[in-house]
Write a protein that holds these residues in place. Structure first.
Motif, PDB file in Angstrom:
ATOM      1  N   LEU A  19       0.824  -1.207   0.000  1.00  0.00           N
ATOM      2  CA  LEU A  19       0.000   0.000   0.000  1.00  0.00           C
ATOM      3  C   LEU A  19       0.859   1.258   0.000  1.00  0.00           C
ATOM      4  CD1 LEU A  19      -2.900  -0.989   2.418  1.00  0.00           C
ATOM      5  CD2 LEU A  19      -3.041  -0.598  -0.038  1.00  0.00           C
ATOM      6  N   ALA A  20       1.959   1.241   0.733  1.00  0.00           N
ATOM      7  CA  ALA A  20       2.844   2.397   0.765  1.00  0.00           C
ATOM      8  C   ALA A  20       3.477   2.620  -0.614  1.00  0.00           C
ATOM      9  CB  ALA A  20       3.936   2.196   1.820  1.00  0.00           C
ATOM     10  N   VAL A  21       3.922   1.541  -1.253  1.00  0.00           N
ATOM     11  CA  VAL A  21       4.513   1.657  -2.587  1.00  0.00           C
ATOM     12  C   VAL A  21       3.467   2.135  -3.588  1.00  0.00           C
ATOM     13  CG1 VAL A  21       5.494   0.319  -4.497  1.00  0.00           C
ATOM     14  CG2 VAL A  21       6.358   0.003  -2.176  1.00  0.00           C
ATOM     15  N   ALA A  22       2.242   1.621  -3.494  1.00  0.00           N
ATOM     16  CA  ALA A  22       1.171   2.031  -4.401  1.00  0.00           C
ATOM     17  C   ALA A  22       0.852   3.512  -4.213  1.00  0.00           C
ATOM     18  CB  ALA A  22      -0.073   1.182  -4.174  1.00  0.00           C
ATOM     19  N   GLY A  23       0.832   3.978  -2.969  1.00  0.00           N
ATOM     20  CA  GLY A  23       0.576   5.399  -2.714  1.00  0.00           C
ATOM     21  C   GLY A  23       1.678   6.283  -3.272  1.00  0.00           C
ATOM     22  N   ALA A  24       2.916   5.861  -3.095  1.00  0.00           N
ATOM     23  CA  ALA A  24       4.040   6.643  -3.616  1.00  0.00           C
ATOM     24  C   ALA A  24       4.017   6.669  -5.143  1.00  0.00           C
ATOM     25  CB  ALA A  24       5.360   6.064  -3.107  1.00  0.00           C
ATOM     26  N   CYS A  25       3.749   5.535  -5.769  1.00  0.00           N
ATOM     27  CA  CYS A  25       3.687   5.486  -7.238  1.00  0.00           C
ATOM     28  C   CYS A  25       2.529   6.329  -7.752  1.00  0.00           C
ATOM     29  CB  CYS A  25       3.542   4.046  -7.709  1.00  0.00           C
ATOM     30  SG  CYS A  25       5.045   3.084  -7.494  1.00  0.00           S
ATOM     31  N   SER A  26       1.410   6.277  -7.046  1.00  0.00           N
ATOM     32  CA  SER A  26       0.251   7.075  -7.459  1.00  0.00           C
ATOM     33  C   SER A  26       0.599   8.558  -7.423  1.00  0.00           C
ATOM     34  CB  SER A  26      -0.933   6.780  -6.549  1.00  0.00           C
ATOM     35  OG  SER A  26      -1.989   7.666  -6.817  1.00  0.00           O
ATOM     36  N   THR A  27       1.268   9.003  -6.370  1.00  0.00           N
ATOM     37  CA  THR A  27       1.673  10.400  -6.258  1.00  0.00           C
ATOM     38  C   THR A  27       2.669  10.767  -7.357  1.00  0.00           C
ATOM     39  OG1 THR A  27       1.343  10.311  -3.871  1.00  0.00           O
ATOM     40  CG2 THR A  27       2.677  12.105  -4.712  1.00  0.00           C
ATOM     41  N   ALA A  28       3.628   9.887  -7.615  1.00  0.00           N
ATOM     42  CA  ALA A  28       4.627  10.153  -8.648  1.00  0.00           C
ATOM     43  C   ALA A  28       3.969  10.225 -10.030  1.00  0.00           C
ATOM     44  CB  ALA A  28       5.705   9.077  -8.623  1.00  0.00           C
ATOM     45  N   PHE A  29       3.055   9.304 -10.311  1.00  0.00           N
ATOM     46  CA  PHE A  29       2.372   9.322 -11.602  1.00  0.00           C
ATOM     47  C   PHE A  29       1.518  10.580 -11.745  1.00  0.00           C
ATOM     48  CE2 PHE A  29       2.773   4.510 -11.673  1.00  0.00           C
ATOM     49  CZ  PHE A  29       3.810   4.540 -12.580  1.00  0.00           C
ATOM     50  N   HIS A  30       0.891  11.004 -10.659  1.00  0.00           N
ATOM     51  CA  HIS A  30       0.072  12.220 -10.709  1.00  0.00           C
ATOM     52  C   HIS A  30       0.954  13.436 -11.002  1.00  0.00           C
ATOM     53  CE1 HIS A  30      -3.044  15.099  -9.857  1.00  0.00           C
ATOM     54  NE2 HIS A  30      -2.269  15.672  -8.955  1.00  0.00           N
ATOM     55  N   GLN A  31       2.105  13.522 -10.343  1.00  0.00           N
ATOM     56  CA  GLN A  31       3.017  14.634 -10.592  1.00  0.00           C
ATOM     57  C   GLN A  31       3.540  14.611 -12.031  1.00  0.00           C
ATOM     58  OE1 GLN A  31       3.722  17.189  -8.670  1.00  0.00           O
ATOM     59  NE2 GLN A  31       2.391  16.443  -7.060  1.00  0.00           N
ATOM     60  N   ALA A  32       3.890  13.435 -12.521  1.00  0.00           N
ATOM     61  CA  ALA A  32       4.376  13.320 -13.892  1.00  0.00           C
ATOM     62  C   ALA A  32       3.289  13.723 -14.884  1.00  0.00           C
ATOM     63  CB  ALA A  32       4.839  11.894 -14.167  1.00  0.00           C
ATOM     64  N   ARG A  33       2.056  13.314 -14.624  1.00  0.00           N
ATOM     65  CA  ARG A  33       0.941  13.683 -15.499  1.00  0.00           C
ATOM     66  C   ARG A  33       0.737  15.192 -15.501  1.00  0.00           C
ATOM     67  NH1 ARG A  33      -4.257  14.978 -14.986  1.00  0.00           N
ATOM     68  NH2 ARG A  33      -5.659  14.479 -16.696  1.00  0.00           N
ATOM     69  N   CYS A  34       0.825  15.829 -14.338  1.00  0.00           N
ATOM     70  CA  CYS A  34       0.678  17.286 -14.253  1.00  0.00           C
ATOM     71  C   CYS A  34       1.772  17.995 -15.055  1.00  0.00           C
ATOM     72  CB  CYS A  34       0.703  17.746 -12.799  1.00  0.00           C
ATOM     73  SG  CYS A  34      -0.777  17.302 -11.890  1.00  0.00           S
ATOM     74  N   ILE A  35       2.994  17.496 -14.988  1.00  0.00           N
ATOM     75  CA  ILE A  35       4.100  18.097 -15.730  1.00  0.00           C
ATOM     76  C   ILE A  35       3.876  17.951 -17.230  1.00  0.00           C
ATOM     77  CG2 ILE A  35       6.568  17.827 -16.253  1.00  0.00           C
ATOM     78  CD1 ILE A  35       6.940  17.161 -13.261  1.00  0.00           C
ATOM     79  N   VAL A  36       3.443  16.770 -17.664  1.00  0.00           N
ATOM     80  CA  VAL A  36       3.211  16.535 -19.090  1.00  0.00           C
ATOM     81  C   VAL A  36       2.082  17.427 -19.602  1.00  0.00           C
ATOM     82  CG1 VAL A  36       2.387  14.818 -20.753  1.00  0.00           C
ATOM     83  CG2 VAL A  36       4.155  14.220 -19.105  1.00  0.00           C
TER      84      VAL A  36
END
Length: 96
Positions: A19-36
């Motif tokens: 769950l911790a890894v999934a939360g971190a990946c979700s946050t990272a993917f959200h940030q990457a999507r915002c940048i794109v």
């Protein structure tokens, strides 16, 4: 009995890590999507501005053609004028 309890503890620990890894990946993917998305929007706005710039008619010269001809004639007269030849004995300031 002890074996089952340790397996449950291990399973809870693994689930928590997942769950911790999934939360971190979700946050990272959200940030990457915002940048794109921001980069894409910037590129689109820049392209629109360039297209609008080239659609406008070219700026006209503010000066009248007569003024331009006179300016060119003055520049040519300055270029053609005779300049005095400086001799080594000449000084910039007269002696007093």
């Amino acid at each position: 009995m002890a074996h089952a309890r340790s397996f449950r503890s291990f399973a809870v620990l693994v689930a928590g890590c997942m769950l911790a890894v999934a939360g971190a990946c979700s946050t990272a993917f959200h940030q990457a999507r915002c940048i794109v998305v921001a980069a894409r929007d910037f590129a689109i706005e820049t392209a629109r501005a360039v297209v609008e710039k080239f659609e406008q008619p070219a700026l006209r010269l503010a000066a009248r053609p007569v003024d331009l001809v006179q300016a060119c004639a003055h520049a040519l007269s300055l270029a053609k004028r005779e300049r005095p030849r400086l001799m080594p004995g000449w000084h910039m300031c007269p002696s007093t």
